[in-house]
Design a protein around this motif. Structure first.
Motif, PDB file in Angstrom:
ATOM      1  N   MET A   1     -31.755  11.978  18.219  1.00  0.00           N
ATOM      2  CA  MET A   1     -32.873  12.890  18.060  1.00  0.00           C
ATOM      3  C   MET A   1     -34.147  12.091  17.867  1.00  0.00           C
ATOM      4  N   LEU A   2     -34.926  12.109  18.903  1.00  0.00           N
ATOM      5  CA  LEU A   2     -36.125  11.288  18.918  1.00  0.00           C
ATOM      6  C   LEU A   2     -37.334  12.193  19.019  1.00  0.00           C
TER       7      LEU A   2
ATOM      8  N   HIS B   1     -27.478   8.111  11.997  1.00  0.00           N
ATOM      9  CA  HIS B   1     -28.111   8.242  13.319  1.00  0.00           C
ATOM     10  C   HIS B   1     -29.600   7.879  13.238  1.00  0.00           C
TER      11      HIS B   1
ATOM     12  N   HIS C   1     -31.981   4.466  14.511  1.00  0.00           N
ATOM     13  CA  HIS C   1     -33.201   4.518  15.338  1.00  0.00           C
ATOM     14  C   HIS C   1     -34.283   3.564  14.827  1.00  0.00           C
TER      15      HIS C   1
ATOM     16  N   HIS D   1     -31.236   6.086  22.879  1.00  0.00           N
ATOM     17  CA  HIS D   1     -29.816   6.394  22.698  1.00  0.00           C
ATOM     18  C   HIS D   1     -28.986   5.491  23.600  1.00  0.00           C
TER      19      HIS D   1
ATOM     20  N   PHE E   1     -27.437   1.341  20.591  1.00  0.00           N
ATOM     21  CA  PHE E   1     -27.715   2.298  19.514  1.00  0.00           C
ATOM     22  C   PHE E   1     -26.401   2.939  19.034  1.00  0.00           C
TER      23      PHE E   1
HETATM   24 ZN    ZN Z   1     -31.403  10.271  18.183  1.00  0.00          ZN
END
Ligand code: ZN
Length: 253
Positions: free
Chosen positions: A1-2, A202, A206, A212, A216
Motif C-alpha cells: 500500500m503505497l 508491510h 516500505h 512491491h 520488498f
Molecule cells: Zn505496500
C-alpha cells in the motif's frame, strides 16, 4: 500500500456509468486488475497508457465474475446496525467497550466514563454530531493504541521510521511516504492482532523498498512468513468495520 499518484479516469461505457464503479490509472500497475469491495464497489486499476479498448475488453471478460462478487456483497450486507452502537469491540487489542447513552441537552460528546465504558452525552437525536464525536474518539484511541504497537514492532525488527499518524480512509489500511511517515487506518483496531502486525511489517518494509518488488516481499516474508494469508484477510477486513465508522448520518430533526 503505497501513496500512489493515481488519477481517476472517467467511466468509459454507458453500461458502466452506474454507482460504485471506479476505473483508475496507476503508474505502478503492470497489468489490469479488478477488485470488488464488501460494499459492492468495483475498482478497476489499469496501467498508465492503457487504451480504452483494452480496459473495455478486460471488463467484458470479467463481467460475470464481477457481477457474482457484487451479488455476494449484497447478500453479506447483513442487518442494519443500531445507532449509537451499544458496544464497540476491538479485535486488535481485545478491548470490549460498552456504550452508555447518558442523553441530555446540547452538542453530543463522547467521554470515557470508566474502564471500557464510553458515555455519550448531549442530544443524541443529532446523529451526525454523535457519529462525528465517536469517530474523533476512535481516531484518538487508535493513535494511543496502534502507534506504540507500531513502535514496538519497529524496534523488534530493527527498522526506524520518522513518524506515524492515524487516518480514516475507506480504501487503504496503511501507507508509507518517501519521507518515512507511516499512516495507519484507525479501522485496524477491528482486525486481529496477527493481521495488524502484518500491516506494520508491510509498511516498515516500505521504508527500505518504496515498491512491491520481490525484494520488498522477501523482507516482509522474513518477519511475517504467513503474509499472503494475512494480506488476503486484510483485503477482506472492511466487513469487520462497523457501519458507523463511515456511515452518513442525518440528524433526527
Ligand atoms: Zn505496500
Amino acid at each position: 500500500m503505497l501513496d500512489a499518484d493515481t488519477p481517476q479516469l472517467p467511466l468509459w461505457s454507458d453500461q458502466d456509468r452506474v454507482d460504485g464503479w471506479t476505473i483508475r490509472q496507476s503508474r505502478r500497475a503492470r497489468r489490469l486488475s479488478v477488485r470488488v469491495f464488501h460494499t459492492g464497489r468495483v475498482e478497476v486499476v489499469a496501467p498508465a497508457r492503457s487504451s480504452q479498448r483494452t480496459v473495455q475488453l478486460f471488463i467484458e471478460r470479467h463481467r460475470s465474475w464481477i457481477e457474482r462478487k457484487r451479488e455476494e456483497a449484497r447478500r453479506n450486507a447483513g442487518p442494519e446496525e443500531s445507532f449509537p452502537p451499544p458496544a464497540i469491540a476491538f479485535s486488535a487489542n481485545g478491548e470490549a467497550w460498552k456504550v452508555h447513552v447518558a442523553g441530555g441537552r446540547g452538542r453530543p460528546r463522547v467521554r470515557v466514563a470508566g474502564p471500557a465504558l464510553l458515555s455519550i452525552e448531549g442530544d443524541i437525536t443529532r446523529r451526525r454530531s454523535v457519529s462525528d464525536a465517536l469517530r474523533r474518539w476512535l481516531m484518538r484511541h487508535a493513535a494511543a493504541s496502534l502507534i506504540p504497537q507500531l513502535e514496538a514492532c519497529a524496534r523488534e525488527v530493527g527498522v526506524s521510521f520518522r513518524r506515524a499518524l492515524i487516518r480514516r480512509q475507506r480504501t487503504r489500511w496503511g501507507s508509507c511516504s518517501a519521507r518515512g511517515t507511516i499512516s495507519l487506518n484507525c479501522c485496524l483496531l477491528f482486525q486481529r492482532p496477527e493481521v495488524v502486525r502484518y500491516l506494520f511489517i508491510h509498511e516498515l518494509a516500505h521504508t527500505h523498498h518504496m515498491n512491491h518488488s520481490p525484494r520488498f516481499w522477501h523482507e516482509v516474508a522474513r518477519h511475517s512468513p504467513e503474509y499472503r494469508r494475512l494480506d488476503r484477510e486484510l483485503l477482506d477486513g472492511w466487513r469487520r468495520v462497523p457501519s458507523w465508522v463511515f456511515g452518513d448520518f442525518q440528524d433526527g430533526r
